[in-house]
Every structure is written in C-alpha cells, then in structure tokens.
Design an enzyme around this catalytic site. Structure first.
Site, mmCIF file in Angstrom:
data_model
loop_
_atom_site.group_PDB
_atom_site.id
_atom_site.type_symbol
_atom_site.label_atom_id
_atom_site.label_comp_id
_atom_site.label_asym_id
_atom_site.label_seq_id
_atom_site.Cartn_x
_atom_site.Cartn_y
_atom_site.Cartn_z
ATOM 1 N N ASP A 145 0.850 -1.185 0.000
ATOM 2 C CA ASP A 145 0.000 0.000 0.000
ATOM 3 C C ASP A 145 0.897 1.250 0.000
ATOM 4 O O ASP A 145 1.661 1.474 0.939
ATOM 5 C CB ASP A 145 -0.873 -0.037 1.263
ATOM 6 C CG ASP A 145 -1.884 1.087 1.281
ATOM 7 O OD1 ASP A 145 -1.656 2.113 0.595
ATOM 8 O OD2 ASP A 145 -2.902 0.947 1.979
ATOM 9 N N GLY A 146 0.801 2.025 -1.055
ATOM 10 C CA GLY A 146 1.666 3.192 -1.206
ATOM 11 C C GLY A 146 1.524 4.198 -0.072
ATOM 12 O O GLY A 146 2.481 4.913 0.262
ATOM 13 N N ASP A 166 0.609 9.413 -6.654
ATOM 14 C CA ASP A 166 -0.259 9.491 -7.827
ATOM 15 C C ASP A 166 -1.389 8.465 -7.710
ATOM 16 O O ASP A 166 -1.453 7.501 -8.480
ATOM 17 C CB ASP A 166 0.615 9.233 -9.072
ATOM 18 C CG ASP A 166 -0.164 9.337 -10.360
ATOM 19 O OD1 ASP A 166 -1.239 9.955 -10.379
ATOM 20 O OD2 ASP A 166 0.327 8.781 -11.373
HETATM 21 C C1 SAM Z 1 -2.743 6.678 -11.658
HETATM 22 S S1 SAM Z 1 -2.100 5.062 -11.623
HETATM 23 C C2 SAM Z 1 -0.374 5.304 -11.534
HETATM 24 C C3 SAM Z 1 0.264 5.863 -12.754
HETATM 25 C C4 SAM Z 1 1.759 6.025 -12.631
HETATM 26 N N1 SAM Z 1 2.127 6.743 -11.415
HETATM 27 C C5 SAM Z 1 2.298 6.760 -13.824
HETATM 28 O O1 SAM Z 1 2.390 8.015 -13.777
HETATM 29 O O2 SAM Z 1 2.652 6.124 -14.822
HETATM 30 C C6 SAM Z 1 -2.440 4.558 -9.979
HETATM 31 C C7 SAM Z 1 -1.925 3.146 -9.645
HETATM 32 O O3 SAM Z 1 -2.055 2.963 -8.225
HETATM 33 C C8 SAM Z 1 -2.382 1.609 -7.969
HETATM 34 N N2 SAM Z 1 -2.922 1.595 -6.593
HETATM 35 C C9 SAM Z 1 -4.192 1.810 -6.170
HETATM 36 N N3 SAM Z 1 -4.236 1.860 -4.823
HETATM 37 C C10 SAM Z 1 -2.963 1.673 -4.386
HETATM 38 C C11 SAM Z 1 -2.335 1.678 -3.117
HETATM 39 N N4 SAM Z 1 -3.056 1.844 -1.994
HETATM 40 N N5 SAM Z 1 -1.004 1.490 -3.046
HETATM 41 C C12 SAM Z 1 -0.266 1.312 -4.161
HETATM 42 N N6 SAM Z 1 -0.782 1.324 -5.410
HETATM 43 C C13 SAM Z 1 -2.125 1.509 -5.522
HETATM 44 C C14 SAM Z 1 -3.350 1.263 -9.075
HETATM 45 O O4 SAM Z 1 -3.409 -0.138 -9.260
HETATM 46 C C15 SAM Z 1 -2.738 2.013 -10.266
HETATM 47 O O5 SAM Z 1 -1.845 1.183 -10.971
#
Ligand code: SAM
Length: 290
Positions: A145-146, A166
C-alpha cells in the site's frame, strides 16, 4: 481496485505529470550525490498504446499524440527534452506505440548511483511491473500500500529524494487522504521534494483541498493546474493538478512557459485554462504582505 492506467496512459494528465517529473529528476542530478525516487502508486511502468485497452479510449491521442504532432517552440522543447527523450528512446521508429509510466520514466533518466522504490498494490499490475524491472539492482518493486510507504520508506537512506504520490482517485475522500499522506511523509522527510497528482473535474473540492494543504504550513508549495476543457460537459477529467513541495527554484519559471503552451496544444474547447502559483512560499508570502 478497478483502476487500470493502461486506459489513460499518455493522456493530457500524464503529459503534465511526466514532463514535471522529468524536470524534477534532472534538477536532482545537478549534484553528484545519489538520490532515491519513491513512487507510491506506480502502475505497470510501460504502456502499449496499440493495445486494445489504450485504443478503446484513445486518450493518448489527445495527450502525447497531440504534443508530438507539430513543432515545439525552442523554450518549450528545452523544458520537455528529458521527458520526450524517453518517449523517443522507446519509439525509435516513427510510430508511437510505447509510452513510459512514472517508474520507467525516472529509471530511464537515472545515473548509476540513483535508486527507485516503487509500490503497486494491484496484484496483476504489481506482477507486470516487477517483471519489467527484474534483475535491475537500482530498482526495488514492492507489492505494498503506497500510503504506508510514506511512513515506512521515508526518509530514504540517501537523504535526497523525490516522492511521487499518484493515486487513482477511485474512492471517496482521496483528496483528504492525499493531504494527510503529505503531512505524514513531510514530517519524516522535510528536505524531500514531493509531487502530488490530483484530478480536476466537476464539483471536485479543490478549494478545500488547497486550504487543507496550506494548513500544513509547509514553507514551499507550488501548484500547477491544466484544464483542457469545461467541466460541465463531462463527468470525467477536465484537467489535472500537481502540488510540488520543495520545488527547484527554476520550476515556477519553467511552468510559466510550459503551461500556456500545453493549454493551447492540448486544449479541447475555449474553456481550456492553466495556472501556476505558490500555495505557500514565495509569492503567497508576498501577497499576504500587500
Ligand atoms: C494513476 S495510476 C499510476 C500511474 C503512474 N504513477 C504513472 O504516472 O505512470 C495509480 C496506480 O495505483 C495503484 N494503486 C491503487 N491503490 C494503491 C495503493 N493503496 N497502493 C499502491 N498502489 C495503488 C493502481 O493499481 C494504479 O496502478
């Protein structure tokens, strides 16, 4: 977790985010000392624009597609150089089919001493990202989890770093979570450069979000927003914004050149607009004294 970035890769929001990300990395490289990029919501890293998913929305055509369609004024070309260099490197033939996500983009710009920590929570996307960076000792990909990484992974041991937050904004309360996440991360790493992404859409609580950020009393916080169309006709994105904490001193001047250009090149109706201002810091402080 339904969000898949492949449907949106290379769209107008990615263009602004990735152009700024590349500037931030380039700036950190002005010093020899190593730094770390922490990418809390990383996605899959490399996008196939000819895939069924990307073709279905065709969003990239109005983003990176339009950006590359026509000459760039020299000052804009200079600002976009590190970003567009990665896109060119991935697409040596004239056809545009491969687009770098944030972890791939920063990794392509790295020197041998620079490091990446990237988090992705979607199991399939994590697998894809992990495979992309397999064997790369400069990158660590984690299925985590980010939001937790903003506590557990900061400060980086290099003591120099850039944190991209992001999130997909697919659940309620994401603006509040973003402000809380910054508060947590900044407490642990006040010297870091943070870059937060957020959507502009109808009824989005942007004012409240900005007020919540201002209340954190972080001394230097720059805001850059680009809307490509009116928010009345669509329930989707009409634009996007970035908050940059501890920006390089050159960034505001660069954005003042880049944003008006992007507004014209990527704008979809007469309501396209852009703005760049200090939420806290230089001009905001001056304004308060006036
Ligand atoms: C907007 S996209 C990221 C795009 C990437 N940062 C780029 O600029 O190429 C958001 C990503 O966050 C992931 N995600 C969703 N909730 C998350 C969390 N709690 N922790 C980590 N990743 C998560 C999703 O699966 C998705 O791949």
């Amino acid at each position: 977790m339904n969000y898949r970035h492949i449907y949106h890769a290379g769209n107008f929001a990615d263009v602004l985010k990735h152009a700024v990300l590349a500037r931030l990395v380039t700036y950190l490289q002005q010093k020899e000392k190593a730094f770390r990029v922490l990418d809390t919501h990383a996605g899959i890293g490399l996008y196939d624009l000819s895939s069924e998913e990307a073709q279905k929305t065709g969003e990239w055509r109005d983003g990176i597609g339009r950006l590359l369609d026509g000459d760039l004024p020299a000052p804009v070309a200079a600002i976009l150089e590190p970003y567009l260099a990665t896109v060119r490197e991935l697409n040596p033939a004239s056809e545009l089919t491969r687009y770098p996500g944030s972890p791939k983009l920063v990794r392509m710009l790295f020197r041998p001493q620079d490091r990446l920590s990237a988090m992705e929570l979607h199991p399939d996307d994590y697998e894809t990202l992990h495979r992309l960076f397999d064997g790369d000792f400069q990158s660590r990909i984690t299925e985590l989890d980010g939001w937790l990484a903003l506590g557990a992974h900061l400060p980086p041991k290099e003591k120099r770093g850039l944190i991209l937050v992001d999130p997909p904004f697919e659940i309620e309360g994401e603006y509040e979570r973003l402000a809380d996440g910054l508060a947590k991360g900044y407490r642990r790493f006040t010297g870091g450069t943070f870059c937060l992404w957020y959507p502009l859409k109808k009824n989005a609580p942007i004012k409240a979000f900005h007020e919540a950020l201002k209340a954190l009393e972080i001394p230097k916080m720059l805001c850059a927003e680009l809307s490509v169309r009116s928010d009345r006709e669509t329930t989707g994105l009409s634009g996007s914004g970035l908050i940059i904490v501890n920006p390089p001193f050159t960034l505001k001047g660069e954005l003042d050149v880049l944003l008006p250009f992007l507004k014209t090149r990527l704008g979809q109706d007469r309501f396209a607009s852009s703005r760049c201002f200090w939420l806290r810091g230089e001009e905001a402080a001056t304004r308060a004294l006036d």
